[in-house]
Scaffold this motif. Sequence first.
Motif, PDB file in Angstrom:
ATOM      1  N   ALA A   9      52.879   4.097 -88.430  1.00  0.00           N
ATOM      2  CA  ALA A   9      53.546   2.954 -89.054  1.00  0.00           C
ATOM      3  C   ALA A   9      53.426   2.999 -90.567  1.00  0.00           C
ATOM      4  O   ALA A   9      54.405   2.762 -91.287  1.00  0.00           O
ATOM      5  CB  ALA A   9      52.946   1.656 -88.516  1.00  0.00           C
ATOM      6  N   LEU A  10      52.231   3.309 -91.069  1.00  0.00           N
ATOM      7  CA  LEU A  10      52.032   3.339 -92.513  1.00  0.00           C
ATOM      8  C   LEU A  10      52.848   4.457 -93.161  1.00  0.00           C
ATOM      9  O   LEU A  10      53.345   4.305 -94.280  1.00  0.00           O
ATOM     10  CB  LEU A  10      50.548   3.515 -92.840  1.00  0.00           C
ATOM     11  CG  LEU A  10      49.618   2.366 -92.413  1.00  0.00           C
ATOM     12  CD1 LEU A  10      48.210   2.603 -92.934  1.00  0.00           C
ATOM     13  CD2 LEU A  10      50.139   1.020 -92.884  1.00  0.00           C
TER      14      LEU A  10
ATOM     15  N   ASP B 280      56.298   3.016 -93.353  1.00  0.00           N
ATOM     16  CA  ASP B 280      56.365   1.823 -94.201  1.00  0.00           C
ATOM     17  C   ASP B 280      56.084   2.134 -95.666  1.00  0.00           C
ATOM     18  O   ASP B 280      56.256   1.278 -96.534  1.00  0.00           O
ATOM     19  CB  ASP B 280      55.359   0.786 -93.689  1.00  0.00           C
ATOM     20  CG  ASP B 280      55.775  -0.646 -93.997  1.00  0.00           C
ATOM     21  OD1 ASP B 280      56.977  -0.872 -94.225  1.00  0.00           O
ATOM     22  OD2 ASP B 280      54.905  -1.527 -94.012  1.00  0.00           O
TER      23      ASP B 280
ATOM     24  N   SER C   5      62.007   1.545 -96.035  1.00  0.00           N
ATOM     25  CA  SER C   5      61.372   0.865 -94.910  1.00  0.00           C
ATOM     26  C   SER C   5      62.109  -0.446 -94.611  1.00  0.00           C
ATOM     27  O   SER C   5      63.104  -0.783 -95.259  1.00  0.00           O
ATOM     28  CB  SER C   5      59.902   0.599 -95.254  1.00  0.00           C
ATOM     29  OG  SER C   5      59.268  -0.136 -94.228  1.00  0.00           O
TER      30      SER C   5
ATOM     31  N   LEU D  36      57.969   0.846 -86.930  1.00  0.00           N
ATOM     32  CA  LEU D  36      57.654  -0.456 -87.512  1.00  0.00           C
ATOM     33  C   LEU D  36      57.743  -1.549 -86.453  1.00  0.00           C
ATOM     34  O   LEU D  36      56.869  -2.422 -86.375  1.00  0.00           O
ATOM     35  CB  LEU D  36      58.596  -0.741 -88.680  1.00  0.00           C
ATOM     36  CG  LEU D  36      58.515   0.289 -89.821  1.00  0.00           C
ATOM     37  CD1 LEU D  36      59.519  -0.047 -90.916  1.00  0.00           C
ATOM     38  CD2 LEU D  36      57.115   0.350 -90.400  1.00  0.00           C
TER      39      LEU D  36
ATOM     40  N   LYS E 139      53.797  -0.768 -86.325  1.00  0.00           N
ATOM     41  CA  LYS E 139      53.307  -1.667 -87.376  1.00  0.00           C
ATOM     42  C   LYS E 139      53.047  -3.054 -86.800  1.00  0.00           C
ATOM     43  O   LYS E 139      52.035  -3.686 -87.108  1.00  0.00           O
ATOM     44  CB  LYS E 139      54.287  -1.756 -88.546  1.00  0.00           C
ATOM     45  CG  LYS E 139      53.709  -2.623 -89.679  1.00  0.00           C
ATOM     46  CD  LYS E 139      54.649  -2.838 -90.837  1.00  0.00           C
ATOM     47  CE  LYS E 139      53.992  -3.731 -91.884  1.00  0.00           C
ATOM     48  NZ  LYS E 139      54.904  -4.050 -93.021  1.00  0.00           N
TER      49      LYS E 139
ATOM     50  N   SER F  84      49.884  -2.927 -85.021  1.00  0.00           N
ATOM     51  CA  SER F  84      48.763  -2.762 -85.946  1.00  0.00           C
ATOM     52  C   SER F  84      48.437  -4.069 -86.661  1.00  0.00           C
ATOM     53  O   SER F  84      47.264  -4.398 -86.886  1.00  0.00           O
ATOM     54  CB  SER F  84      49.087  -1.674 -86.973  1.00  0.00           C
ATOM     55  OG  SER F  84      49.274  -0.433 -86.340  1.00  0.00           O
TER      56      SER F  84
ATOM     57  N   TRP G 257      52.993 -10.065 -93.891  1.00  0.00           N
ATOM     58  CA  TRP G 257      52.841  -8.854 -93.069  1.00  0.00           C
ATOM     59  C   TRP G 257      54.066  -8.647 -92.182  1.00  0.00           C
ATOM     60  O   TRP G 257      54.426  -7.515 -91.857  1.00  0.00           O
ATOM     61  CB  TRP G 257      51.589  -8.946 -92.209  1.00  0.00           C
ATOM     62  CG  TRP G 257      50.314  -8.920 -92.981  1.00  0.00           C
ATOM     63  CD1 TRP G 257      49.470  -9.963 -93.227  1.00  0.00           C
ATOM     64  CD2 TRP G 257      49.724  -7.782 -93.624  1.00  0.00           C
ATOM     65  NE1 TRP G 257      48.396  -9.556 -93.982  1.00  0.00           N
ATOM     66  CE2 TRP G 257      48.527  -8.214 -94.234  1.00  0.00           C
ATOM     67  CE3 TRP G 257      50.091  -6.446 -93.740  1.00  0.00           C
ATOM     68  CZ2 TRP G 257      47.695  -7.354 -94.954  1.00  0.00           C
ATOM     69  CZ3 TRP G 257      49.266  -5.585 -94.456  1.00  0.00           C
ATOM     70  CH2 TRP G 257      48.080  -6.037 -95.054  1.00  0.00           C
TER      71      TRP G 257
ATOM     72  N   VAL H  53      45.682  -3.003 -92.069  1.00  0.00           N
ATOM     73  CA  VAL H  53      46.942  -2.310 -92.294  1.00  0.00           C
ATOM     74  C   VAL H  53      47.082  -2.049 -93.795  1.00  0.00           C
ATOM     75  O   VAL H  53      47.885  -2.663 -94.497  1.00  0.00           O
ATOM     76  CB  VAL H  53      48.130  -3.127 -91.744  1.00  0.00           C
ATOM     77  CG1 VAL H  53      49.451  -2.360 -91.892  1.00  0.00           C
ATOM     78  CG2 VAL H  53      47.893  -3.455 -90.270  1.00  0.00           C
TER      79      VAL H  53
END
Length: 962
Positions: A452-453, A456, A461, A481, A485, A488, A542, A629
């Motif tokens: 995810a990171l 992102d 993104s 995502l 994400k 997460s 977030w 995250v």
Amino acid sequence: MVNFSCPTRTLWNRCSNRVYSEYRPIDGAAGSHLSVWPQKRFSSFGLRHAFGLRSSAVTTHLPGSFRNRIPLNRFCSLTTTTIMSNLKEVKREDHRLPLDVKPTHYDITIKTDLEKLIFEGSVKIDLEILKETSTIVFNSSGLNLRDIVVHSEALKTEQKISAESHDSVSERTTVQFPVALNSGSKAQLRANFDAPLTGSMMGYYYSTWEQDGKKSYYTLTQFESTAARRAFPCWDEPLLKATYTIHMVSRANTVNLSNMPVTSEEKINNGDWKITHFEKTPLVSSYLIAFANGVFDFLEDSYTSAISGKTKPLRIYATADHIHQAKYALDVKKKVLPLYEKMFEIEYPLPKLDTLIANDFDAGAMENWGLITGRTSVFCLDPQKFSVAVQKRVATVQSHEVAHMWFGNITTMAWWDNLLPGFATLMGEVMGRLYPEWKVYSEFITEHLNQALALDAKLSSHPIEVECPDANQINQIFDSLSYSKAGSVLRMLLAFVGEERFLKGVSIYLKKHLYANSVTKNLWDGIGEATKLDVATMMENWVSKMGFPVLTVTEANDGIRVRQDRFLETGPAKEQDNQTLWHVPLTLVQTGPDGKAKQDNSILMKEREVSIKLDTSKPFKLNADTTGVYRVLYSPDRLAKIAAEAAKGDSVFSLGDRIGLVHDSFALSTAGFAKVSDALVLVEALRGEKEYLVWQGIREKVSQLASIWSEDKNTHQLLNAFRRYLYGPLVEQLGFEYHDKDSADTKQLRTLALQGASVAGEQSVITEFKKRFQAYLDTGDDSSIPPDLERSIYICVNTNGGRTEYDAMKKIYAKPRTPSSKTAAIAGMCWARDPALIEETLKFIFDGAREQDIFYFMSGLSQNLVSRRRLAHWTKENYDEIYKRFSGNTQLSRIISSSFDHLTAEKDAQDVEEFFKVKDISKYDLGLKQTLDTIRANSSIIQRSTGDLVNWLESWRERSKL
């Protein structure tokens, strides 16, 4: 749903997602009533839902009714004047169904002819008239509609429709009649329809298998996100829940399946055909309806509800060639159902839960209520011979889909901009309770958080909750995502508030929205009620903003100072991209007075910078257990100290800490926040690491460097030498043989070391792999090829072989022992280096591969250093055929990305942009933008870091005497 793999970053996203949704519908309506919005705040979700704002919205003004409700200066304070001037008025009906009528019940009959490959049906849809209308609009796509009748209870009349209009772009059919239906009345829409069965893997489609040497057909559905309309006319939006009664007409020797149990079945047409009647469903969204017809075998079991004590049947269906590999998935389902019931304090509500294993399937798996469906590769496990990787994949996918029975099925998102897929991702980790030796909670860092990171960190993104008004955009947002994400972020919240209070809040949320729809705020309200915290405020950015922070740690005499800024893979964010402040749980781990780890979860960072008092002479680390995250940037000296502590056998840093350190150090160095050599110093310090999951991160990141520098012969050779140095001790220690007494960790670490060493050119491993494969060629006995090494051996012998090895792969692909053998054979074919064999594989993609496997082929070719550039050219040459074959399902975006995202030069990015400039990219625009970002990031890394990388590797080689 599980995908193997988004709407564009639009002006509208950038303004509407700046505030939190206060949306709440009236009487089940979908949000067109502006009066339901509090004046103190406008609703991003409500606006998008009401007006159907599109990514192309670029002109002058907002709807006047909106301006009257919300003062313009208040709106502009939340966004910018520039963005405001670029919004135009668009009507909700551009992409969404009007709200004049609402379906309450469907009675559907489907007749399937597997010999003629057609289906036909009839539907009766009970409607509530919410607003006086003489027009009804519903979804349909690819159906030949006929005999449309509207019966009005209020007027006691029956209107036969002599003409209707259909918009193939919006996939909506409009029927009109001369007498208006009164608000508050009821009506029934009836229609007949028919359509061909195709192999599209969307809607109601056919799949094939070989039975006694003959191709046989069966059918099944795949409706998420907007493909129910391909099987029957309907109101195909998740908010418009209704009940369903399904009837299936089929040949007498076949089996009919649907969401609910069979109530009765009877022979018709002299016994050659039959009709199967199913129980009425609870309220359910159209995308979760499922049915199938074919010659299926099944295995059966049951589970006892942890809530009611009732025993409910469980079955798993498959064709005869796969049913012997289905028991493990059935066993997993039996184990996780009562676990989820206890966690959520809600009983699984349906009378049964089936799984159907499909030979052809677009996604990985799908959570249809009462009838889960999915690929052979995610549900089949040979009980006699399987790898740890296959076992884990089957368990986690089955667990994920069962979690959706609550998150998505009992409670469904009001629209597709929601984080329920992420909830199923997090809850799917319940497998850690059944198999603690898998260390699933720590593996989440690599499998989900880091993926995810990585996505992102791109400017292209998108937020977890994102504008997706039309089907082209909906199909793109099922990515890392939406799943990883979102999962997460929820995992971070769970760690911050504690598992007990988190799950209590989830239970409160589910109970308040049983059989209903929800928006994300409802979830935060439930967890907030359980924790007495303002969860909505904490989580807002977030979910509603793209990106995540990097925390820069500066040391002082009495502690540390921490600053948050947005992290981008291209380096420090510019001011306009660095406006978001997140509420960051800092979770600090440090050495306590007793010398053991001491963790502090009380710090919630809300500002740009905070100071924390601590003794910096002792080991410490932010993001304890890597539950947050975000990335953490330390000075090189501090990172070296953390690495030294992490390398100790009795380190205060946990397994999760060490995994996170590896991923953070490489992400920060490749983005230019630190030197690549700093990350390699950490890796060298961790060379004595014993845990597979830490090595998994090391293997992934060092392999990424080798891929980026693949066209720089000297640097690539140095990286291969370093990889051989890393894996050598593990190969020597663990050897080639797998034993029953081996732990899962040992088996996986052995596989990783041997695979990594062979790809890096370790001759002793290559020789052994060749010997084992030759024994298989000579005898037909594959006992010398352990399941855990099957893929690695196939790749190795094809990388270092030729025609003989390649032809063996084609034979295995045609008649694989297991689904994992098939995907391993694909990988082997794709790693051949002979240009003639590469061309043969490219031709095979269209001439010999199953449709669902084409992405595997293209992904494999993109990883082969010799074939990746040829693949990029081939995709351009065959673009029209690719688009024609895949624009109707979810694979197109992934195919485009995998064709180009391994390229590494700015010129490559420009060439890709030029090629797609004249193409209709609406079905994969976000994936294309992310691919271009990746190419440019690769180019920047090479320009910035080659000198540092080469200098360090040459110094290492000198030190190591290699």
